[in-house]
Design a protein around this motif. Structure first.
Motif, PDB file in Angstrom:
ATOM      1  N   ARG A 249      38.173  35.620  34.051  1.00  0.00           N
ATOM      2  CA  ARG A 249      38.849  34.839  33.013  1.00  0.00           C
ATOM      3  C   ARG A 249      40.325  35.184  32.959  1.00  0.00           C
ATOM      4  O   ARG A 249      40.730  36.318  33.199  1.00  0.00           O
ATOM      5  CB  ARG A 249      38.238  35.121  31.646  1.00  0.00           C
ATOM      6  CG  ARG A 249      36.758  34.796  31.540  1.00  0.00           C
ATOM      7  CD  ARG A 249      36.293  34.901  30.114  1.00  0.00           C
ATOM      8  NE  ARG A 249      34.861  34.653  29.997  1.00  0.00           N
ATOM      9  CZ  ARG A 249      34.231  34.505  28.837  1.00  0.00           C
ATOM     10  NH1 ARG A 249      34.909  34.571  27.704  1.00  0.00           N
ATOM     11  NH2 ARG A 249      32.935  34.286  28.796  1.00  0.00           N
ATOM     12  N   LEU A 250      41.127  34.197  32.591  1.00  0.00           N
ATOM     13  CA  LEU A 250      42.534  34.428  32.305  1.00  0.00           C
ATOM     14  C   LEU A 250      42.630  34.981  30.895  1.00  0.00           C
ATOM     15  O   LEU A 250      42.187  34.355  29.935  1.00  0.00           O
ATOM     16  CB  LEU A 250      43.337  33.120  32.405  1.00  0.00           C
ATOM     17  CG  LEU A 250      44.825  33.226  32.023  1.00  0.00           C
ATOM     18  CD1 LEU A 250      45.555  34.139  32.992  1.00  0.00           C
ATOM     19  CD2 LEU A 250      45.468  31.839  32.029  1.00  0.00           C
ATOM     20  N   ARG A 251      43.158  36.194  30.764  1.00  0.00           N
ATOM     21  CA  ARG A 251      43.199  36.853  29.466  1.00  0.00           C
ATOM     22  C   ARG A 251      44.248  36.248  28.552  1.00  0.00           C
ATOM     23  O   ARG A 251      44.055  35.995  27.388  1.00  0.00           O
ATOM     24  CB  ARG A 251      43.479  38.348  29.684  1.00  0.00           C
ATOM     25  CG  ARG A 251      43.413  39.191  28.452  1.00  0.00           C
ATOM     26  CD  ARG A 251      42.022  39.332  27.923  1.00  0.00           C
ATOM     27  NE  ARG A 251      41.086  39.600  29.006  1.00  0.00           N
ATOM     28  CZ  ARG A 251      39.857  39.165  29.042  1.00  0.00           C
ATOM     29  NH1 ARG A 251      39.375  38.447  28.058  1.00  0.00           N
ATOM     30  NH2 ARG A 251      39.066  39.415  30.056  1.00  0.00           N
ATOM     31  N   GLN A 252      45.452  36.052  29.085  1.00  0.00           N
ATOM     32  CA  GLN A 252      46.551  35.531  28.284  1.00  0.00           C
ATOM     33  C   GLN A 252      47.612  35.001  29.232  1.00  0.00           C
ATOM     34  O   GLN A 252      47.652  35.342  30.407  1.00  0.00           O
ATOM     35  CB  GLN A 252      47.144  36.640  27.408  1.00  0.00           C
ATOM     36  CG  GLN A 252      47.707  37.798  28.226  1.00  0.00           C
ATOM     37  CD  GLN A 252      48.340  38.869  27.377  1.00  0.00           C
ATOM     38  OE1 GLN A 252      48.481  38.730  26.179  1.00  0.00           O
ATOM     39  NE2 GLN A 252      48.748  39.957  28.005  1.00  0.00           N
ATOM     40  N   SER A 253      48.482  34.155  28.724  1.00  0.00           N
ATOM     41  CA  SER A 253      49.626  33.682  29.491  1.00  0.00           C
ATOM     42  C   SER A 253      50.845  34.458  29.043  1.00  0.00           C
ATOM     43  O   SER A 253      51.121  34.560  27.850  1.00  0.00           O
ATOM     44  CB  SER A 253      49.834  32.176  29.258  1.00  0.00           C
ATOM     45  OG  SER A 253      50.964  31.730  29.972  1.00  0.00           O
ATOM     46  N   THR A 254      51.528  35.083  29.983  1.00  0.00           N
ATOM     47  CA  THR A 254      52.682  35.901  29.628  1.00  0.00           C
ATOM     48  C   THR A 254      53.937  35.374  30.308  1.00  0.00           C
ATOM     49  O   THR A 254      53.903  34.800  31.373  1.00  0.00           O
ATOM     50  CB  THR A 254      52.477  37.361  30.039  1.00  0.00           C
ATOM     51  OG1 THR A 254      52.200  37.417  31.446  1.00  0.00           O
ATOM     52  CG2 THR A 254      51.319  37.987  29.286  1.00  0.00           C
ATOM     53  N   SER A 255      55.047  35.602  29.664  1.00  0.00           N
ATOM     54  CA  SER A 255      56.346  35.229  30.220  1.00  0.00           C
ATOM     55  C   SER A 255      57.375  36.164  29.619  1.00  0.00           C
ATOM     56  O   SER A 255      57.051  37.055  28.840  1.00  0.00           O
ATOM     57  CB  SER A 255      56.679  33.765  29.885  1.00  0.00           C
ATOM     58  OG  SER A 255      56.705  33.583  28.474  1.00  0.00           O
ATOM     59  N   ARG A 293      40.233  43.938  41.142  1.00  0.00           N
ATOM     60  CA  ARG A 293      41.039  42.795  40.733  1.00  0.00           C
ATOM     61  C   ARG A 293      41.833  43.173  39.488  1.00  0.00           C
ATOM     62  O   ARG A 293      41.289  43.664  38.510  1.00  0.00           O
ATOM     63  CB  ARG A 293      40.134  41.597  40.413  1.00  0.00           C
ATOM     64  CG  ARG A 293      40.876  40.413  39.799  1.00  0.00           C
ATOM     65  CD  ARG A 293      39.930  39.287  39.424  1.00  0.00           C
ATOM     66  NE  ARG A 293      38.876  39.702  38.503  1.00  0.00           N
ATOM     67  CZ  ARG A 293      39.065  39.870  37.196  1.00  0.00           C
ATOM     68  NH1 ARG A 293      40.253  39.689  36.653  1.00  0.00           N
ATOM     69  NH2 ARG A 293      38.050  40.233  36.422  1.00  0.00           N
ATOM     70  N   LEU A 294      43.140  42.940  39.534  1.00  0.00           N
ATOM     71  CA  LEU A 294      44.019  43.256  38.409  1.00  0.00           C
ATOM     72  C   LEU A 294      44.322  42.041  37.545  1.00  0.00           C
ATOM     73  O   LEU A 294      44.543  42.170  36.340  1.00  0.00           O
ATOM     74  CB  LEU A 294      45.337  43.855  38.915  1.00  0.00           C
ATOM     75  CG  LEU A 294      45.230  45.060  39.873  1.00  0.00           C
ATOM     76  CD1 LEU A 294      46.625  45.563  40.238  1.00  0.00           C
ATOM     77  CD2 LEU A 294      44.390  46.168  39.262  1.00  0.00           C
ATOM     78  N   SER A 295      44.353  40.878  38.133  1.00  0.00           N
ATOM     79  CA  SER A 295      44.751  39.670  37.411  1.00  0.00           C
ATOM     80  C   SER A 295      43.769  39.362  36.286  1.00  0.00           C
ATOM     81  O   SER A 295      42.547  39.350  36.486  1.00  0.00           O
ATOM     82  CB  SER A 295      44.814  38.478  38.360  1.00  0.00           C
ATOM     83  OG  SER A 295      45.764  38.711  39.379  1.00  0.00           O
ATOM     84  N   GLY A 296      44.310  39.112  35.100  1.00  0.00           N
ATOM     85  CA  GLY A 296      43.493  38.764  33.956  1.00  0.00           C
ATOM     86  C   GLY A 296      42.953  39.944  33.180  1.00  0.00           C
ATOM     87  O   GLY A 296      42.268  39.754  32.175  1.00  0.00           O
ATOM     88  N   GLN A 297      43.245  41.154  33.619  1.00  0.00           N
ATOM     89  CA  GLN A 297      42.797  42.323  32.873  1.00  0.00           C
ATOM     90  C   GLN A 297      43.641  42.506  31.605  1.00  0.00           C
ATOM     91  O   GLN A 297      44.796  42.076  31.557  1.00  0.00           O
ATOM     92  CB  GLN A 297      42.906  43.592  33.728  1.00  0.00           C
ATOM     93  CG  GLN A 297      41.932  43.674  34.885  1.00  0.00           C
ATOM     94  CD  GLN A 297      40.493  43.845  34.410  1.00  0.00           C
ATOM     95  OE1 GLN A 297      40.233  44.197  33.268  1.00  0.00           O
ATOM     96  NE2 GLN A 297      39.554  43.567  35.307  1.00  0.00           N
ATOM     97  N   PRO A 298      43.100  43.120  30.559  1.00  0.00           N
ATOM     98  CA  PRO A 298      43.906  43.390  29.365  1.00  0.00           C
ATOM     99  C   PRO A 298      45.138  44.225  29.710  1.00  0.00           C
ATOM    100  O   PRO A 298      45.044  45.208  30.447  1.00  0.00           O
ATOM    101  CB  PRO A 298      42.947  44.164  28.459  1.00  0.00           C
ATOM    102  CG  PRO A 298      41.581  43.751  28.912  1.00  0.00           C
ATOM    103  CD  PRO A 298      41.696  43.544  30.386  1.00  0.00           C
ATOM    104  N   ALA A 299      46.277  43.847  29.162  1.00  0.00           N
ATOM    105  CA  ALA A 299      47.518  44.543  29.480  1.00  0.00           C
ATOM    106  C   ALA A 299      47.454  46.019  29.102  1.00  0.00           C
ATOM    107  O   ALA A 299      47.912  46.887  29.850  1.00  0.00           O
ATOM    108  CB  ALA A 299      48.690  43.861  28.771  1.00  0.00           C
ATOM    109  N   ALA A 300      46.901  46.318  27.943  1.00  0.00           N
ATOM    110  CA  ALA A 300      46.837  47.715  27.499  1.00  0.00           C
ATOM    111  C   ALA A 300      45.972  48.546  28.442  1.00  0.00           C
ATOM    112  O   ALA A 300      46.289  49.716  28.714  1.00  0.00           O
ATOM    113  CB  ALA A 300      46.304  47.796  26.072  1.00  0.00           C
TER     114      ALA A 300
END
Length: 349
Positions: A249-255, A293-300
């Motif tokens: 899953r995509l956790r969040q969209s960041t910019s 896999r790193l993509s979509g993991q919680p940032a914290a």
């Protein structure tokens, strides 16, 4: 007339001999059924409180976040409530006969500072049955437990069950272990501040190797040590295959500036500092299935793992040393941007 040193030495030796003879005679009872004398109970608690107070002097207390609470609550229910009870279940009658009996923590927490609670959680208390934290090097986990304990007295049964993941249901046709894991790892429970990884869509190879690393003590975690200690080889394989089959899953969209800086390091690395590009190994077509896999993991979660690797406290599967070398030259200010970038990056199908 002054007493000479020989007299003093004689009195000391006589006292020591008398104490030894009394202990050797067996007349001092050690049965838990009789309890302590009030003076003994007071003295032991006084010594314990004084020791913890002194050990806590100068201990820096980190900022607490909401992301600390779920994993600590899950561990409390699995590893602590059996003695201390919880809002979801009372203490068993059997532990009430322990000496001293484990207390109901809701009535005790307010009497300790955060630094003192950390000393108790991290190092345990002798002569009480209170063990040290299962992984000595994971102070971050012990601090998460302190953050939870500070919140604990205000939790009712419903709030506690929700925080600890006890309301999670087990998917049809799966085993008890998967239901237990979902209490923490269910994707809908994980937001950007979560310190728990999303297992969905990881390769079965990576997940099985990670579980084996916990079982063999090559990846230190007090929380995972308790959660996985009873798993056998087939159960680890079943868990790995189950979560590998779940869609990522995509956790969040960041910019923003942080994510842009993280993208630069992820794509290009920093040759001047001998930092390789993250995407040269992770999250690419044909990647080694033993790499997570790193993509979509919680940032914290991602930031916490980078801190553990650079602090030489992470461990892991057979490629742990490769990752330790790759991040050795990262600075603290690199970690949040990298975490922000990967948290908002769409996982590959």
């Amino acid at each position: 007339m002054l007493i000479g040193w020989r007299h003093i030495l004689g009195l000391v030796l006589a006292g020591a001999l008398g104490a030894f003879l009394i202990a050797w005679s067996g007349i001092i009872g050690v049965g838990a059924s009789t309890g302590h004398w009030k003076a003994t109970d007071w003295f032991l608690h006084w010594v314990m409180r004084s020791s913890v107070r002194t050990a806590a002097i100068g201990t820096p207390v980190p900022a607490f976040t909401e992301g600390m609470l779920p994993m600590a609550a899950g561990h409390f229910e699995g590893g602590c409530a059996i003695c201390h009870g919880s809002p979801a279940r009372p203490r068993p009658d059997s532990v009430r006969n322990m000496l001293p009996a484990p207390p109901d923590l809701k009535d005790k927490i307010a009497g300790w500072s955060d630094a003192e609670l950390f000393q108790i959680v991290q190092h345990g208390v002798r002569f009480t049955g209170m063990p040290a934290w299962p992984a000595a090097g994971r102070e971050d986990e012990a601090w998460a437990m302190v953050a939870f304990l500070r919140r604990y007295p205000a939790l009712d049964a419903e709030a506690y069950r929700s925080l600890a993941g006890l309301a999670e249901t087990r998917p049809a046709g799966t085993g008890d272990a998967i239901g237990t894991c979902n209490g923490c790892h269910a994707p809908e429970r994980l937001d950007a501040q979560s310190l728990i990884p999303d297992l969905s869509g990881q390769s079965a190879t990576y997940l099985e190797q990670a579980l084996l690393a916990y079982a063999e003590g090559k990846r230190a975690s007090g929380i995972m040590a308790v959660a996985t200690e009873r798993l056998n080889h087939e159960e680890r394989r079943t868990l790995a295959r189950h979560y590998a089959a779940q869609p990522a899953r995509l956790r969040q969209s960041t910019s923003g500036e942080d994510a842009a800086r993280g993208e630069t390091i992820a794509l290009n690395g920093d040759p001047a500092r001998r930092i390789p590009a993250c995407l040269s190994c992770h999250d690419k077509a044909g990647a080694n299935p033993a790499f997570p896999r790193l993509s979509g993991q919680p940032a914290a979660y991602l930031e916490s793992q980078l801190k553990l690797f650079t602090g030489k406290g992470r461990g892991g599967g057979p490629f742990r040393d490769v990752m330790a070398k790759a991040v050795a030259n990262l600075e603290a200010e690199d970690m949040a941007p990298l975490a922000a970038y990967f948290a908002g990056r769409k996982p590959a199908d």
